[in-house]
Design an enzyme around this catalytic site. Structure first.
Site, PDB file in Angstrom:
ATOM      1  N   THR A   1     -17.141  74.913  25.329  1.00  0.00           N
ATOM      2  CA  THR A   1     -15.703  74.801  25.630  1.00  0.00           C
ATOM      3  C   THR A   1     -15.062  73.674  24.834  1.00  0.00           C
ATOM      4  O   THR A   1     -13.960  73.824  24.310  1.00  0.00           O
ATOM      5  CB  THR A   1     -15.466  74.526  27.129  1.00  0.00           C
TER       6      THR A   1
ATOM      7  N   GLU B   1     -12.635  80.879  30.477  1.00  0.00           N
ATOM      8  CA  GLU B   1     -14.046  80.541  30.375  1.00  0.00           C
ATOM      9  C   GLU B   1     -14.900  81.773  30.044  1.00  0.00           C
ATOM     10  O   GLU B   1     -14.791  82.811  30.698  1.00  0.00           O
ATOM     11  CB  GLU B   1     -14.515  79.895  31.691  1.00  0.00           C
TER      12      GLU B   1
END
Ligand code: GP9
Ligand code: MN
Length: 624
Positions: free
Chosen positions: A295, A251
């Protein structure tokens, strides 16, 4: 507003009853997570606002019709709520039109319908019964309003709606453009407005698809044959044949974290060693190519080797398309495929997209035990996430392809200080100051994960791929970033900051090396298939195997920035890639051809997605 005979108009009574019922349902039955007081306020306002929106229309109807209208809308509204509740009990998600008509969902629901209905659900219809009783003719006087009251009643509709939308935008900027999550939408604008929004999106997507025919695909095929050509094989072809693939999406991880130090301490000691290892191919000039879908865009890129869209998240807008995705191809080659991510399954519409592109299983937050000890920031911390995943991983049929999506290093990068093993940075940006601590935590979690894989006997027979999904520090923090790097952040520096880690770790290989060539997320799918020895010669993909010699000479980022071997075109300026200096006057056209090529590729990719063009292409007949 002036009330006739000082009686509360029936539509107001209906609004209050229906609004409060919906609020109770949202708050206590749908289990919507409330993170701050503003969300709580919005959650209370939005059911009243949307109930008012529907019921206030009635003021323009004649009394008898008004009674009928209120009766039936409260009934239909409750049925819609109830269907969502049944759907939610089964899928922990809200109904979307395409999903409702997707065969397996509907049949899932009908087979389990009796277990989903609870006897207490009858209470949901209490207000409907009350409205029906109150809407008998003898209560007609509750419907009589003067002309000015009607106008006032309608004006209130717009005020409530505008108020609700403004609060929602304040609470979650870009809510409508990015559509993060259905739960967010429902929380912020309510289930009915959400359905309205969903239908509009659906109509738009359908229209674009309807106008496409098969003709564009042959032009794109021609372009790919000439410019991409997935055929070339290197001596690494099949190097990892039959091995498990463990793909870790890190992330918000940017390259500048690697080798950085805060007060003399390395931020990412484990990744620093890993990238130097003889078992790791490390691509130093690897760029993320994501846009608003963050993402999910990075997932889309690696699964499809297509570009994400310039606007919105393709995981939302075109989740029903025909794709030829990595999990699907791997499955055809005997792989078991899964995703591990400790978040709500509907976030980024993952549940729908994963189902469409053929993942066998999605270990979402319900597969993990979360408590106040092991969660902070966005949820379960990365160390616990990996530790709890091992038991599932061990049970999977081998070979498997499993994607892990970490969460700790997510904006705003806050964490309990007693768990931080590195200092904060010192700059005017709290965000950047915190960033190093959460990144360090993720680095430690990867180290532990490697250890756990070894103990589980899964390490030797796996290839472990690590990739940063997108930037963590936005342009907004350029001043602080400039302080950290010791230089001003212009278009060139900003582009170079879009480099994210990409490492392929092959235990026991001993012959890996570091790579300098430019590459991006678009190249991941062909690279993995190449290493696994899976022929993808008929694939329509914009990326190329990263190991091969003869590669395309440019990389398109989604915002129009282009990186080539020699130049970087960013912010309307053409820079030399090695020095970062703008090209000399008169030479500005050096970037021109790359710009055109990148634009063309992005347009081709967009038309594949908007037109759902893969329905006109048979991949299997194209294999060598
Ligand atoms: C959410 C996580 C983060 O599930 O993947 O999403 P992002 O905000 O980075 O797109
Ligand atoms: Mn992310």
């Amino acid at each position: 507003m002036q009330l006739n005979k000082r009686k509360l108009p029936l539509f107001v009574i209906a609004t209050i009853l229906f609004g409060i019922k919906t609020y109770i349902l949202y708050r206590f039955i749908f289990d919507l997570s409330i993170e701050n007081p503003l969300q709580e306020i919005i959650l209370f306002i939005n059911p009243l606002a949307s109930a008012y929106l529907v019921f206030a229309i009635s003021v323009w109807l004649k009394p008898n019709r008004q009674l009928k209208y209120l009766r039936w809308t409260s009934m239909i509204g409750t049925v819609v709520l109830y269907l969502n509740l049944l759907f939610y009990r089964n899928f922990t998600d809200f109904i979307t039109i395409p999903v409702l008509f997707q065969g397996n969902n509907a049949s899932d629901l009908t087979s389990s319908i009796f277990t989903l209905i609870h006897s207490t659900d009858l209470f949901l219809f209490t207000d409907v019964v009350l409205i029906w009783l109150l809407s008998r003719k003898k209560y007609r006087m509750y419907t009589e309003l003067s002309g000015s009251s009607r106008i006032a009643a309608t004006a209130v509709t717009f005020l409530l709606l505008a108020g609700n939308i403004t609060l929602a935008e304040v609470e979650r900027p870009m809510l409508f453009v990015r559509t993060f999550d259905r739960e967010y939408l429902v929380k912020n604008i309510g289930i009915f407005n959400y359905h309205l929004y969903d239908s509009t999106m659906q109509t738009k997507t359908k229209a674009q698809r309807v106008f496409a025919d098969g003709t564009e695909i042959s032009e794109i095929e021609g372009y790919m044959d000439e410019n991409v050509n997935t055929n070339e094989k290197t001596d690494l072809y099949g190097l990892a044949k039959g091995k498990n693939v463990i793909f870790v999406s890190l992330e918000s991880f940017q390259n500048f974290l690697l080798d950085s130090k805060i007060n003399g301490k390395e931020t990412t000691p484990f990744l620093n060693d890993l990238k130097e290892s003889k078992d790791t191919f490390w691509f130093k000039n690897f760029y993320h190519q994501t846009a608003q879908g963050k993402t999910s865009d990075s997932e889309f890129l690696i699964e499809n080797s297509l570009y994400p869209l310039g606007r919105g998240a393709v995981y939302f807008t075109n989740a029903q398309n025909e794709y030829h995705s990595l999990p699907e191809i791997l499955k055809e080659n005997n792989y078991y495929t899964s995703v591990f991510h400790a978040n709500n399954r509907s976030f980024w519409n993952r549940d729908v997209m994963y189902n469409n592109i053929g993942y066998d299983h999605f270990y979402d937050e319900t597969s993990f035990v979360e408590n106040s000890e092991n969660s902070f920031g966005w949820g379960l911390d990365d160390k616990d996430f990996f530790a709890q995943s091992i038991k599932y991983l061990k049970k999977q049929k081998q070979p498997f392809y499993s994607k892990f999506i970490t969460l700790t290093n997510h904006f705003p990068f806050e964490m309990p200080q007693d768990k931080a093993n590195i200092d904060q940075f010192d700059s005017g940006s709290e965000t950047l100051n915190h960033y190093f601590q959460t990144a360090r935590y993720t680095d430690e979690s990867i180290e532990e994960f490697f250890q756990e894989l070894k103990e589980a006997g899964l390490y030797q027979n796996s290839v472990i791929v690590l990739m940063g999904d997108h930037y963590g520090i936005s342009e907004f923090h350029n001043n602080a970033m400039g302080k950290f790097l010791g230089k001003d952040i212009n278009g060139y520096e900003h582009t170079q900051l879009q480099r994210v880690p990409f490492m392929i770790h092959i235990p026991g290989y001993h012959k890996a090396s570091q790579k300098n060539n430019i590459a991006g997320q678009i190249d991941v799918k062909p690279t993995l298939l190449h290493l696994l020895g899976i022929d993808n010669s008929g694939d329509l993909a914009f990326g190329q195997d990263m190991f091969r010699q003869n590669r395309k000479d440019f990389l398109a980022l989604r915002d129009g920035t282009v990186v080539s071997d020699d130049y970087i075109y960013a912010d309307s300026t053409c820079y030399h890639r090695d020095t970062g200096k703008p090209v000399a006057e008169g030479k500005e056209s050096s970037c021109e051809s790359y710009k055109d090529k990148a634009k063309k590729e992005l347009e081709y990719s967009d038309s594949i997605i908007y037109g759902d063009l893969f329905r006109f292409y048979d991949f299997h007949s194209k294999l060598n």
